[in-house]
Design an enzyme around this catalytic site. Structure first.
Site, PDB file in Angstrom:
ATOM      1  N   GLN A 247     -21.532 -27.915   1.428  1.00 43.92           N
ATOM      2  CA  GLN A 247     -21.269 -26.961   0.411  1.00 43.92           C
ATOM      3  C   GLN A 247     -22.252 -26.689  -0.130  1.00 43.92           C
ATOM      4  OE1 GLN A 247     -17.377 -27.570  -1.544  1.00 43.92           O
ATOM      5  NE2 GLN A 247     -16.683 -28.816   0.163  1.00 43.92           N
ATOM      6  N   LYS A 263     -24.760 -29.091  -8.859  1.00 42.29           N
ATOM      7  CA  LYS A 263     -23.571 -28.708  -7.926  1.00 42.29           C
ATOM      8  C   LYS A 263     -22.756 -27.972  -9.127  1.00 42.29           C
ATOM      9  CE  LYS A 263     -23.297 -32.268  -4.635  1.00 42.29           C
ATOM     10  NZ  LYS A 263     -22.433 -33.200  -4.044  1.00 42.29           N
ATOM     11  N   GLU A 284     -15.955 -29.732  -3.442  1.00 41.57           N
ATOM     12  CA  GLU A 284     -16.803 -30.760  -4.015  1.00 41.57           C
ATOM     13  C   GLU A 284     -16.669 -30.186  -5.877  1.00 41.57           C
ATOM     14  OE1 GLU A 284     -20.815 -30.898  -2.707  1.00 41.57           O
ATOM     15  OE2 GLU A 284     -19.958 -32.140  -1.234  1.00 41.57           O
ATOM     16  N   ALA A 368     -30.512 -36.489 -11.139  1.00 46.00           N
ATOM     17  CA  ALA A 368     -31.852 -36.889 -10.857  1.00 46.00           C
ATOM     18  C   ALA A 368     -32.194 -36.903  -9.679  1.00 46.00           C
ATOM     19  CB  ALA A 368     -32.262 -37.980 -11.728  1.00 46.00           C
ATOM     20  N   LEU A 370     -34.241 -38.132  -6.038  1.00 47.75           N
ATOM     21  CA  LEU A 370     -35.034 -39.279  -5.911  1.00 47.75           C
ATOM     22  C   LEU A 370     -36.643 -39.164  -5.397  1.00 47.75           C
ATOM     23  CD1 LEU A 370     -32.061 -40.955  -3.872  1.00 47.75           C
ATOM     24  CD2 LEU A 370     -32.734 -41.916  -5.988  1.00 47.75           C
ATOM     25  N   ASP A 436     -14.677 -39.599   1.402  1.00 46.36           N
ATOM     26  CA  ASP A 436     -15.631 -38.754   2.315  1.00 46.36           C
ATOM     27  C   ASP A 436     -17.025 -39.581   2.400  1.00 46.36           C
ATOM     28  OD1 ASP A 436     -16.702 -36.465   3.789  1.00 46.36           O
ATOM     29  OD2 ASP A 436     -17.717 -35.700   1.918  1.00 46.36           O
ATOM     30  N   GLU A 441     -27.235 -44.348   2.482  1.00 49.63           N
ATOM     31  CA  GLU A 441     -28.672 -44.570   2.710  1.00 49.63           C
ATOM     32  C   GLU A 441     -29.535 -45.828   1.915  1.00 49.63           C
ATOM     33  OE1 GLU A 441     -30.740 -41.082   1.590  1.00 49.63           O
ATOM     34  OE2 GLU A 441     -29.400 -39.692   2.557  1.00 49.63           O
ATOM     35  N   ASP A 456     -23.711 -38.388  -3.180  1.00 48.50           N
ATOM     36  CA  ASP A 456     -22.916 -37.615  -2.666  1.00 48.50           C
ATOM     37  C   ASP A 456     -21.208 -37.940  -3.121  1.00 48.50           C
ATOM     38  OD1 ASP A 456     -21.987 -35.073  -1.884  1.00 48.50           O
ATOM     39  OD2 ASP A 456     -22.247 -35.556   0.332  1.00 48.50           O
TER      40      ASP A 456
END
Length: 565
Positions: A247, A263, A284, A368, A370, A436, A441, A456
């Site tokens: 998205q 977003k 989202e 923010a 990474l 979802d 990570e 996310d």
């Protein structure tokens, strides 16, 4: 004489049989020990109803007014179970009457750690949120961080001097290495003059330098509120569409070389996801990203990058400054005069699904960023409990109640804290109803000895009238949970530190909360209901398996007992 000669072989045979029997008993004991060490599998009636028998799917009346969602009414009218699972029904009124019994599970030391929770130190002028963060469970001692426990490291003057002695042109080289030089020559960026002194670093750089092996940020770090204020107020210098994902999302750049992930608001805050939509077909939500950050912090995880809400001008802060031709071609003015755009992405990037200002103002979430992957590579892991993302097929974990046994034997889940970290993430996702979570990570530098990034979260908080029990399957199948997590969950279920109250106060500090609450009351009531469900799941696991707690507080009990009351 013959009988005497037959005695010796008979004794040898008996002795051999005794040795064989002893060997078999030892093998049986080792087998039983290995079985006890594996995950406890809860009883299941079928593959489709095995999880709803422990945690019922919850539906509430969609058109119920917000005023009716009190702490008791919301729970008593919200649990409607399938007929086949009536015997497993989790009655919310019963849970409320058992509120004092939630502490029956902990030891006396754990009860002392949690406290009664009925009162917080109002006399000291603390709010509920401040009192929570002052609680001993939010001030646990951490192991002293070593040099290798920091994600990034600032070059010191000694490093520059060493390099000067090894290379020609030493003086210029030392100067270059004692400051952070920007490679960007674009107009509008500030000239970089950041030395090893932290006072010269902007908030986003301090955030990057504060990432350690165990958390993204320290909750007590004064830079965190500075960073969120910076994201909410800094002048936008550039806006381009971020590649990847399904998205629309944008990458904003600021004059001091900082960046943020945007977003946009695509639906109103009171819009609940249609019950007929699959989880992978949902929009989202910008407010979900903001609320997820606050919930993650309240749970004591500190694994979501700081997120803040902001009201931006679609025309002056995106359309007029973007250098992304793909994005600029999608701007248009709606029939009622609103400035809209839709970008290019896999889902919902079309004129039928535009992002529109009112007529120019648009609510967004800003997260923010990474550190760049070139500086801090990250590894993406496929979640063992990933959904099939199919309308007809089930994932392996949905068909095998003993699936966790396989996971526990598979690296990296066969050692370290990776499994209980994954269960932490499942608890977070269940509380905010996020289905979802297909990947997660970690930072490559830290290997398996580190935390999971909770990134996310835009599909969270879609439905307040419906709970999804399958999100808790990692907890139910493995029956393992980190002790500090469990104690904090119990603390947040007590009257003095109610999760809904703490979330309401925390979200009220976001800049977007002035116009309307970021989470409506039904969502806050759902948090209370789901928290009770998580605690009931742990209680069920304890009944079935006994000790299910991973003790990450070893050695802290004695120190706490020595403190004066």
């Amino acid at each position: 004489m013959v009988r005497k000669n037959l005695g010796r072989p008979t004794r040898s045979i008996y002795l051999g049989l005794a040795c064989v029997s002893l060997t078999l008993h030892l093998l049986l004991a080792l087998f039983c020990l290995s079985v006890l060490q594996t995950a406890c599998v809860l009883p299941a009636s079928s593959s489709s109803s095995s999880f709803s028998s422990i945690i019922p799917r919850t539906d509430t009346h969609r058109h119920q007014s917000v005023s009716s969602f009190s702490s008791s009414d919301a729970s008593s009218s919200s649990h409607k179970l399938p007929t086949s699972n009536e015997r497993h029904k989790l009655n919310a009124n019963t849970l409320q009457h058992k509120g004092k019994d939630w502490l029956n599970g902990p030891t006396e030391t754990e009860k002392k750690l949690i406290g009664t929770g009925k009162e917080f130190p109002k006399g000291k002028g603390l709010s509920v949120l401040e009192a929570l963060f002052n609680h001993p469970l939010y001030n646990l001692p951490h192991p002293e961080l070593q040099e290798d426990d920091w994600l990034l490291r600032v070059k010191t003057d000694e490093d520059a001097t060493d390099k000067e002695s090894r290379e020609d042109g030493g003086e210029e080289e030392a100067i270059a290495n004692s400051q952070w030089q920007s490679a960007s020559q674009e107009e509008g960026y500030e000239r970089v003059a950041w030395t090893s002194d932290a006072e010269t670093h902007p908030p986003w750089l301090r955030f990057h330098l504060g990432i350690s092996r165990w958390e993204l940020y320290n909750r007590k770090d004064p830079n965190v509120p500075q960073l969120t204020h910076y994201l909410a107020t800094q002048r936008v210098l550039s806006a381009v569409q971020k590649t990847g994902g399904t998205q629309l999302k944008l990458l904003l750049s600021f004059p001091n070389h900082g960046q943020a992930l945007l977003k946009p608001m695509k639906q109103s805050r009171d819009a609940e996801t249609d019950v007929n939509l699959f989880y992978f077909s949902d929009f989202e939500r910008h407010n979900a990203e903001i609320a997820a950050f606050h919930l993650d912090r309240i749970l004591g995880f500190n694994r979501i990058p700081p997120v803040v809400g902001r009201l931006i001008n679609v025309t002056t802060e995106i359309k007029e400054i973007t250098t992304d031709q793909r994005l600029s071609r999608t701007f248009f003015t709606s029939p009622v005069g609103n400035v809209c755009f839709y970008g290019q992405c896999e889902y919902y990037c079309s004129t039928e699904h535009p992002v529109c200002g009112q007529p120019h103002a648009l609510e967004v979430s800003l997260a923010a960023m990474l550190p760049d992957l070139a500086l801090a590579p990250r590894r993406s892991w496929r979640s063992p409990w990933r959904r099939s993302y199919s309308r007809t097929k089930l994932a392996q974990w949905q068909k095998e109640p003993a699936y966790c046994d396989k996971v526990k034997q598979t690296p990296p889940y066969n050692h370290g804290t990776r499994l209980v970290d994954l269960i932490d993430m499942a608890v977070l996702d269940f509380l905010m109803s996020n289905m979802d979570r297909h990947h997660y990570e970690t930072f490559e530098k830290f290997g398996n000895e580190t935390f999971l990034l909770h990134l996310d979260n835009g599909r969270a908080f879609g439905r307040h009238s419906r709970d999804e029990p399958s999100i808790l399957v990692p907890l139910l199948q493995c029956c393992r949970i980190r002790r500090s997590t469990l104690l904090r969950l119990r603390l947040l279920s007590l009257p003095g530190f109610r999760l809904s109250d703490v979330m309401r106060e925390s979200l009220a500090r976001d800049p977007l909360a002035g116009a309307a609450p970021l989470l409506l009351e039904p969502h806050l009531a759902a948090l209370e209901r789901r928290l009770a469900t998580v605690l009931q799941a742990v209680h069920t696991c304890q009944d079935q398996c006994g000790d299910v707690v991973y003790n990450d507080l070893e050695g802290y009990d004695e120190k706490h007992d020595q403190q004066p009351d």
